[in-house]
Design a protein around this motif. Structure first.
Motif, PDB file in Angstrom:
ATOM      1  N   MET A 132     -76.749  -5.148  35.508  1.00 17.71           N
ATOM      2  CA  MET A 132     -76.964  -3.723  35.588  1.00 17.71           C
ATOM      3  C   MET A 132     -75.654  -3.065  36.034  1.00 17.71           C
ATOM      4  O   MET A 132     -74.988  -3.551  36.934  1.00 17.71           O
ATOM      5  CB  MET A 132     -78.081  -3.424  36.596  1.00 17.71           C
ATOM      6  CG  MET A 132     -78.305  -1.957  36.830  1.00 17.71           C
ATOM      7  SD  MET A 132     -79.560  -1.483  38.060  1.00 17.71           S
ATOM      8  CE  MET A 132     -80.951  -2.463  37.652  1.00 17.71           C
ATOM      9  N   SER A 133     -75.333  -1.943  35.415  1.00 16.73           N
ATOM     10  CA  SER A 133     -74.119  -1.229  35.786  1.00 16.73           C
ATOM     11  C   SER A 133     -74.333  -0.503  37.114  1.00 16.73           C
ATOM     12  O   SER A 133     -75.463  -0.290  37.555  1.00 16.73           O
ATOM     13  CB  SER A 133     -73.745  -0.223  34.696  1.00 16.73           C
ATOM     14  OG  SER A 133     -74.583   0.921  34.771  1.00 16.73           O
ATOM     15  N   TYR A 134     -73.228  -0.117  37.741  1.00 15.33           N
ATOM     16  CA  TYR A 134     -73.328   0.641  38.998  1.00 15.33           C
ATOM     17  C   TYR A 134     -74.001   1.985  38.755  1.00 15.33           C
ATOM     18  O   TYR A 134     -74.829   2.423  39.553  1.00 15.33           O
ATOM     19  CB  TYR A 134     -71.952   0.826  39.637  1.00 15.33           C
ATOM     20  CG  TYR A 134     -71.415  -0.467  40.194  1.00 15.33           C
ATOM     21  CD1 TYR A 134     -71.912  -0.977  41.392  1.00 15.33           C
ATOM     22  CD2 TYR A 134     -70.435  -1.184  39.533  1.00 15.33           C
ATOM     23  CE1 TYR A 134     -71.449  -2.173  41.898  1.00 15.33           C
ATOM     24  CE2 TYR A 134     -69.962  -2.381  40.037  1.00 15.33           C
ATOM     25  CZ  TYR A 134     -70.465  -2.873  41.226  1.00 15.33           C
ATOM     26  OH  TYR A 134     -70.004  -4.053  41.737  1.00 15.33           O
ATOM     27  N   LEU A 135     -73.672   2.638  37.642  1.00 15.38           N
ATOM     28  CA  LEU A 135     -74.308   3.916  37.339  1.00 15.38           C
ATOM     29  C   LEU A 135     -75.808   3.742  37.145  1.00 15.38           C
ATOM     30  O   LEU A 135     -76.606   4.554  37.638  1.00 15.38           O
ATOM     31  CB  LEU A 135     -73.664   4.547  36.097  1.00 15.38           C
ATOM     32  CG  LEU A 135     -74.114   5.959  35.764  1.00 15.38           C
ATOM     33  CD1 LEU A 135     -73.908   6.904  36.942  1.00 15.38           C
ATOM     34  CD2 LEU A 135     -73.375   6.465  34.540  1.00 15.38           C
ATOM     35  N   ASP A 136     -76.214   2.680  36.458  1.00 14.49           N
ATOM     36  CA  ASP A 136     -77.642   2.394  36.301  1.00 14.49           C
ATOM     37  C   ASP A 136     -78.299   2.152  37.663  1.00 14.49           C
ATOM     38  O   ASP A 136     -79.415   2.615  37.923  1.00 14.49           O
ATOM     39  CB  ASP A 136     -77.871   1.176  35.404  1.00 14.49           C
ATOM     40  CG  ASP A 136     -77.564   1.441  33.947  1.00 14.49           C
ATOM     41  OD1 ASP A 136     -77.502   2.623  33.534  1.00 14.49           O
ATOM     42  OD2 ASP A 136     -77.365   0.453  33.200  1.00 14.49           O
ATOM     43  N   ALA A 137     -77.611   1.414  38.539  1.00 11.48           N
ATOM     44  CA  ALA A 137     -78.156   1.139  39.869  1.00 11.48           C
ATOM     45  C   ALA A 137     -78.308   2.430  40.668  1.00 11.48           C
ATOM     46  O   ALA A 137     -79.319   2.623  41.365  1.00 11.48           O
ATOM     47  CB  ALA A 137     -77.260   0.153  40.614  1.00 11.48           C
ATOM     48  N   ILE A 138     -77.319   3.318  40.575  1.00 11.33           N
ATOM     49  CA  ILE A 138     -77.405   4.608  41.265  1.00 11.33           C
ATOM     50  C   ILE A 138     -78.592   5.402  40.748  1.00 11.33           C
ATOM     51  O   ILE A 138     -79.391   5.944  41.532  1.00 11.33           O
ATOM     52  CB  ILE A 138     -76.087   5.397  41.102  1.00 11.33           C
ATOM     53  CG1 ILE A 138     -74.962   4.732  41.908  1.00 11.33           C
ATOM     54  CG2 ILE A 138     -76.261   6.860  41.514  1.00 11.33           C
ATOM     55  CD1 ILE A 138     -73.571   5.254  41.594  1.00 11.33           C
ATOM     56  N   ASN A 139     -78.746   5.466  39.439  1.00 15.16           N
ATOM     57  CA  ASN A 139     -79.865   6.213  38.850  1.00 15.16           C
ATOM     58  C   ASN A 139     -81.208   5.600  39.212  1.00 15.16           C
ATOM     59  O   ASN A 139     -82.172   6.323  39.478  1.00 15.16           O
ATOM     60  CB  ASN A 139     -79.689   6.324  37.337  1.00 15.16           C
ATOM     61  CG  ASN A 139     -78.548   7.253  36.960  1.00 15.16           C
ATOM     62  OD1 ASN A 139     -78.213   8.176  37.700  1.00 15.16           O
ATOM     63  ND2 ASN A 139     -77.925   6.999  35.826  1.00 15.16           N
TER      64      ASN A 139
ATOM     65  N   GLU B 245     -67.197  -5.004  45.779  1.00 18.02           N
ATOM     66  CA  GLU B 245     -68.270  -4.285  45.092  1.00 18.02           C
ATOM     67  C   GLU B 245     -67.987  -2.785  45.061  1.00 18.02           C
ATOM     68  O   GLU B 245     -68.172  -2.131  44.038  1.00 18.02           O
ATOM     69  CB  GLU B 245     -69.603  -4.561  45.807  1.00 18.02           C
ATOM     70  CG  GLU B 245     -70.795  -3.931  45.156  1.00 18.02           C
ATOM     71  CD  GLU B 245     -72.098  -4.316  45.837  1.00 18.02           C
ATOM     72  OE1 GLU B 245     -72.908  -3.408  46.075  1.00 18.02           O
ATOM     73  OE2 GLU B 245     -72.302  -5.505  46.126  1.00 18.02           O
ATOM     74  N   ALA B 246     -67.533  -2.236  46.182  1.00 19.47           N
ATOM     75  CA  ALA B 246     -67.229  -0.812  46.240  1.00 19.47           C
ATOM     76  C   ALA B 246     -66.123  -0.448  45.253  1.00 19.47           C
ATOM     77  O   ALA B 246     -66.201   0.574  44.563  1.00 19.47           O
ATOM     78  CB  ALA B 246     -66.840  -0.401  47.666  1.00 19.47           C
ATOM     79  N   LEU B 247     -65.092  -1.262  45.169  1.00 24.71           N
ATOM     80  CA  LEU B 247     -63.983  -0.998  44.255  1.00 24.71           C
ATOM     81  C   LEU B 247     -64.443  -1.107  42.801  1.00 24.71           C
ATOM     82  O   LEU B 247     -64.078  -0.281  41.951  1.00 24.71           O
ATOM     83  CB  LEU B 247     -62.823  -1.953  44.533  1.00 24.71           C
ATOM     84  CG  LEU B 247     -61.538  -1.658  43.778  1.00 24.71           C
ATOM     85  CD1 LEU B 247     -60.991  -0.272  44.121  1.00 24.71           C
ATOM     86  CD2 LEU B 247     -60.501  -2.727  44.084  1.00 24.71           C
ATOM     87  N   ALA B 248     -65.267  -2.083  42.498  1.00 24.73           N
ATOM     88  CA  ALA B 248     -65.791  -2.236  41.138  1.00 24.73           C
ATOM     89  C   ALA B 248     -66.659  -1.033  40.757  1.00 24.73           C
ATOM     90  O   ALA B 248     -66.600  -0.544  39.617  1.00 24.73           O
ATOM     91  CB  ALA B 248     -66.584  -3.536  41.011  1.00 24.73           C
ATOM     92  N   CYS B 249     -67.445  -0.538  41.702  1.00 26.84           N
ATOM     93  CA  CYS B 249     -68.261   0.652  41.467  1.00 26.84           C
ATOM     94  C   CYS B 249     -67.359   1.842  41.150  1.00 26.84           C
ATOM     95  O   CYS B 249     -67.586   2.565  40.190  1.00 26.84           O
ATOM     96  CB  CYS B 249     -69.145   0.932  42.685  1.00 26.84           C
ATOM     97  SG  CYS B 249     -70.156   2.419  42.554  1.00 26.84           S
ATOM     98  N   TRP B 250     -66.311   2.030  41.961  1.00 26.10           N
ATOM     99  CA  TRP B 250     -65.343   3.126  41.726  1.00 26.10           C
ATOM    100  C   TRP B 250     -64.783   3.021  40.311  1.00 26.10           C
ATOM    101  O   TRP B 250     -64.758   3.997  39.572  1.00 26.10           O
ATOM    102  CB  TRP B 250     -64.220   3.074  42.756  1.00 26.10           C
ATOM    103  CG  TRP B 250     -63.161   4.116  42.520  1.00 26.10           C
ATOM    104  CD1 TRP B 250     -62.153   4.065  41.605  1.00 26.10           C
ATOM    105  CD2 TRP B 250     -63.038   5.362  43.181  1.00 26.10           C
ATOM    106  NE1 TRP B 250     -61.404   5.209  41.668  1.00 26.10           N
ATOM    107  CE2 TRP B 250     -61.926   6.025  42.625  1.00 26.10           C
ATOM    108  CE3 TRP B 250     -63.742   5.986  44.202  1.00 26.10           C
ATOM    109  CZ2 TRP B 250     -61.507   7.271  43.057  1.00 26.10           C
ATOM    110  CZ3 TRP B 250     -63.323   7.236  44.619  1.00 26.10           C
ATOM    111  CH2 TRP B 250     -62.231   7.868  44.060  1.00 26.10           C
ATOM    112  N   ASP B 251     -64.307   1.851  39.940  1.00 30.00           N
ATOM    113  CA  ASP B 251     -63.668   1.671  38.635  1.00 30.00           C
ATOM    114  C   ASP B 251     -64.626   1.959  37.490  1.00 30.00           C
ATOM    115  O   ASP B 251     -64.254   2.593  36.501  1.00 30.00           O
ATOM    116  CB  ASP B 251     -63.074   0.267  38.519  1.00 30.00           C
ATOM    117  CG  ASP B 251     -61.838   0.076  39.385  1.00 30.00           C
ATOM    118  OD1 ASP B 251     -61.260   1.081  39.857  1.00 30.00           O
ATOM    119  OD2 ASP B 251     -61.462  -1.088  39.600  1.00 30.00           O
TER     120      ASP B 251
END
Length: 115
Positions: free
Chosen positions: A1-8, A101-107
């Motif tokens: 799952m992408s970070y954007l998907d996880a946020i949503n 993880e935080a850096l990967a989310c940013w990218d």
């Protein structure tokens, strides 16, 4: 799952929680707004503190939300890296893993925003 998907997905879960326990969640929302809208620190500085806490507490959804909030507050990847380095110094190995993880989310979010 992408970070954007996880946020949503987390946002959708929270919407349901807000419906289920409106008193508690409204109280939390009021507290959050009061903290963000007042005091001598900028919103960006406050979000860096929140990210540091999220890393220390190992809360992936919190990390994702605060990375996204930092981007909206005008943070840079270089600033994020400096905060992640400080968090690693304070938190050791486990924080190192969540900092990645935080850096990967940013990218991922930056790439999405870029088009």
């Amino acid at each position: 799952m992408s970070y954007l998907d996880a946020i949503n997905e987390t946002r959708a879960e929270l919407r349901e929680l807000y419906k289920a326990v409106p008193g508690a969640t409204q109280g939390f929302a009021t507290l959050s707004k009061a903290v963000k809208d007042n005091g001598p620190l900028s919103l960006k500085e406050k979000e860096y503190v929140a990210l540091g806490m999220a890393l220390a507490l190992r809360c992936s959804p919190c990390i994702n939300f605060h990375v996204e909030a930092l981007m909206k507050a005008g943070a840079t990847r270089e600033e994020l890296g400096d905060v992640l380095a400080m968090a690693i110094q304070m938190g050791g190995g486990p924080t190192l893993m969540y900092a990645g993880e935080a850096l990967a989310c940013w990218d991922e979010l930056a790439a999405k925003a870029a088009g």
